[in-house]
Scaffold this motif. Structure first.
Motif, PDB file in Angstrom:
ATOM      1  N   ALA A  68     -17.194  45.508 -24.424  1.00 57.16           N
ATOM      2  CA  ALA A  68     -17.364  44.389 -23.563  1.00 57.16           C
ATOM      3  C   ALA A  68     -16.487  43.317 -24.244  1.00 57.16           C
ATOM      4  O   ALA A  68     -16.004  42.658 -23.504  1.00 57.16           O
ATOM      5  N   SER A  71     -13.166  44.009 -22.603  1.00 58.14           N
ATOM      6  CA  SER A  71     -13.116  43.813 -21.219  1.00 58.14           C
ATOM      7  C   SER A  71     -12.710  42.208 -20.908  1.00 58.14           C
ATOM      8  O   SER A  71     -12.173  41.860 -20.240  1.00 58.14           O
ATOM      9  N   THR A 132     -14.888  33.795 -21.899  1.00 62.84           N
ATOM     10  CA  THR A 132     -14.483  34.552 -20.828  1.00 62.84           C
ATOM     11  C   THR A 132     -13.662  33.594 -20.152  1.00 62.84           C
ATOM     12  O   THR A 132     -12.309  33.751 -19.812  1.00 62.84           O
ATOM     13  N   VAL A 394      -5.534  46.468 -19.588  1.00 60.64           N
ATOM     14  CA  VAL A 394      -6.554  47.810 -19.644  1.00 60.64           C
ATOM     15  C   VAL A 394      -6.025  48.833 -20.712  1.00 60.64           C
ATOM     16  O   VAL A 394      -6.769  49.676 -20.978  1.00 60.64           O
ATOM     17  N   LEU A 397      -8.879  49.481 -23.444  1.00 63.35           N
ATOM     18  CA  LEU A 397      -9.887  50.042 -22.638  1.00 63.35           C
ATOM     19  C   LEU A 397      -9.918  51.471 -22.069  1.00 63.35           C
ATOM     20  O   LEU A 397     -10.664  52.339 -22.571  1.00 63.35           O
TER      21      LEU A 397
END
Length: 445
Positions: A68, A71, A132, A394, A397
């Motif tokens: 998370a 992200s 965020t 990314v 991730l």
């Protein structure tokens, strides 16, 4: 008043009588600014690997909390093309220098706000939501930085010196990473774990406001570039971004592909490797941060050496040396890290960061030389930040998923594939180091 008249008036403010600008002043301005911008951007990645899973996502398991945090980390990369498009157009219309001041302010204020943000225990779901949003604004600020800084260096440099002066743009990430990592290392060494988790991690974010103040003083003392001031008739164009996409799409996409592997290498070798070492391998945080600091010295040296050599040997050749080196080294990174032996871990990190430096050193000059003056800020900014989005957003991730599902060898294959794609992209571009800045690539190129 016509719609283009305000643009002309704004640009006229910078059109002071030209006087020689010392290269040292330009180098200082771009280095200080990019250092601060990337310091701000990198401290999030370090905090995401070490703290944010527990602070903002405490209800999740450690692995899911890390995912998370990564992200939200990726959201910053989504903001970078947005910043590149907005600030790039402004840079092409009202000046490179103004863009650099605005992007620095946006990044600094967003970063400081993260340091003041309450955790999940106090704000509940609004805490990760606010995190965020602030991360996205960080990305917008960084997206506006690269093009302006690269053009400030390239358009002030004389023939045969563009790579060397623009190399200071790419030294900014190295110095910013060293500051971010060094400060987290110091706090980790001085503070007990509970205090570091409670409030110590916030200090690097709060330091940002002082750094931004210093950066603004430096940048406000630099003149607008001669190439921009000489291109007055073209500055009235209201849609440089549309012209870029309609007439220069191929070099834009190939430039982005050229940058992609560097972003994958950097954010895998730093953010993901830091998380793996401290979470999966249970190594002390200070050990891994120390190793990254040492490896970063080699990154800086390789970056500037490659930038200087690109003035003599060409941008494409030096970038190819870096991407091929990265391709060959990629399978070794994770096995060397997993030995948990400091010398071998350092060798793995250093090899990856040397390859990164070799491939990214000439990038500011290359991207600036691919586009004509009227769309140069938009083109260089978008190409760099699209490559960062595809590669860096990314990377942690994907590396986390691959390592959990298939093992460390899959991470090496991922890195090698990214390097191969970037090598193909740079091969498809023309050599630009002897090209005059007044020349544009053919519209179909």
């Amino acid at each position: 008043m016509s719609r283009t008249q305000p643009l002309r008036q704004a640009a006229t403010a910078d059109a002071v009588p030209a006087r020689p600008v010392r290269p040292a002043r330009i180098a200082t301005a771009v280095l200080v600014g990019t250092t601060i911008e990337f310091y701000d951007f990198f401290i999030y990645g370090t905090a995401a690997a070490l703290v944010f899973g527990r602070t903002f996502f405490p209800a999740l398991t450690p692995v899911n909390g890390l995912l998370a945090a990564f992200s939200v980390y990726a959201v910053g990369f989504l903001g970078r093309p947005t910043g590149a498009a907005v600030f790039g157009q402004l840079g092409d219309r009202v000046g490179r220098r103004r863009v650099l001041v605005a992007s620095l302010l946006l990044m600094g204020l967003s970063t400081t706000a993260v340091g003041l943000l309450p955790g999940y225990a106090h704000w509940g779901v609004w805490s990760p939501v606010a995190l965020t949003v602030l991360r996205f604004l960080q990305g917008v600020g960084l997206g506006g930085e690269f093009g302006g800084a690269a053009l400030l260096a390239v358009e002030h440099a004389g023939e045969g010196r563009r790579g060397r002066l623009a190399g200071f743009v790419q030294l900014g990430p190295s110095v910013g990473f060293a500051l971010a990592t060094g400060l987290f290392w110091l706090l980790s060494a001085l503070l007990p774990e509970d205090r570091f988790q409670a409030w110590g991690w916030r200090l690097p974010f709060l330091v940002s406001i002082a750094l931004v103040g210093f950066g603004l003083v430096v940048r406000l003392g630099v003149q607008e570039t001669p190439a921009f001031l000489a291109d007055a008739p073209l500055r009235a164009r209201a849609t440089p971004l549309r012209e870029l996409l309609n007439r220069h799409l191929r070099p834009l996409l190939l430039g982005a592909g050229t940058v992609m592997a560097g972003s994958v290498l950097f954010y895998t070798a730093t953010t993901w490797c830091l998380a793996r070492a401290t979470t999966d391998l249970h190594l002390p945080r200070t050990r891994m941060l120390g190793l990254l600091l040492i490896a970063n010295v080699f990154l800086a040296a390789a970056t500037y050496a490659s930038a200087r050599l690109s003035d003599r040997w060409g941008r494409r050749r030096m970038i190819l040396v870096g991407t091929v080196t990265g391709l060959l080294w990629s399978p070794l990174l994770v096995p060397l890290l997993d030995t948990t032996r400091a010398p071998l871990m350092l060798a793995g990190l250093t090899g990856a960061l040397i390859a990164l430096g070799l491939s990214l050193g000439p990038v500011p000059a290359l991207l600036s030389e691919l586009f004509p003056t009227a769309v140069r800020c938009s083109g260089a900014s978008l190409a760099y930040n699209l490559g960062g989005l595809v590669g860096g957003a990314v990377a942690p991730l994907i590396a986390t998923h691959l390592s959990v599902t298939f093992g460390g060898a899959a991470v090496g294959a991922y890195l090698a594939a990214a390097c191969a794609v970037s090598a193909l992209c740079v091969t498809a571009l023309p050599e630009t180091h002897e090209r005059a800045l007044t020349e544009a690539l053919p519209e179909a190129a």
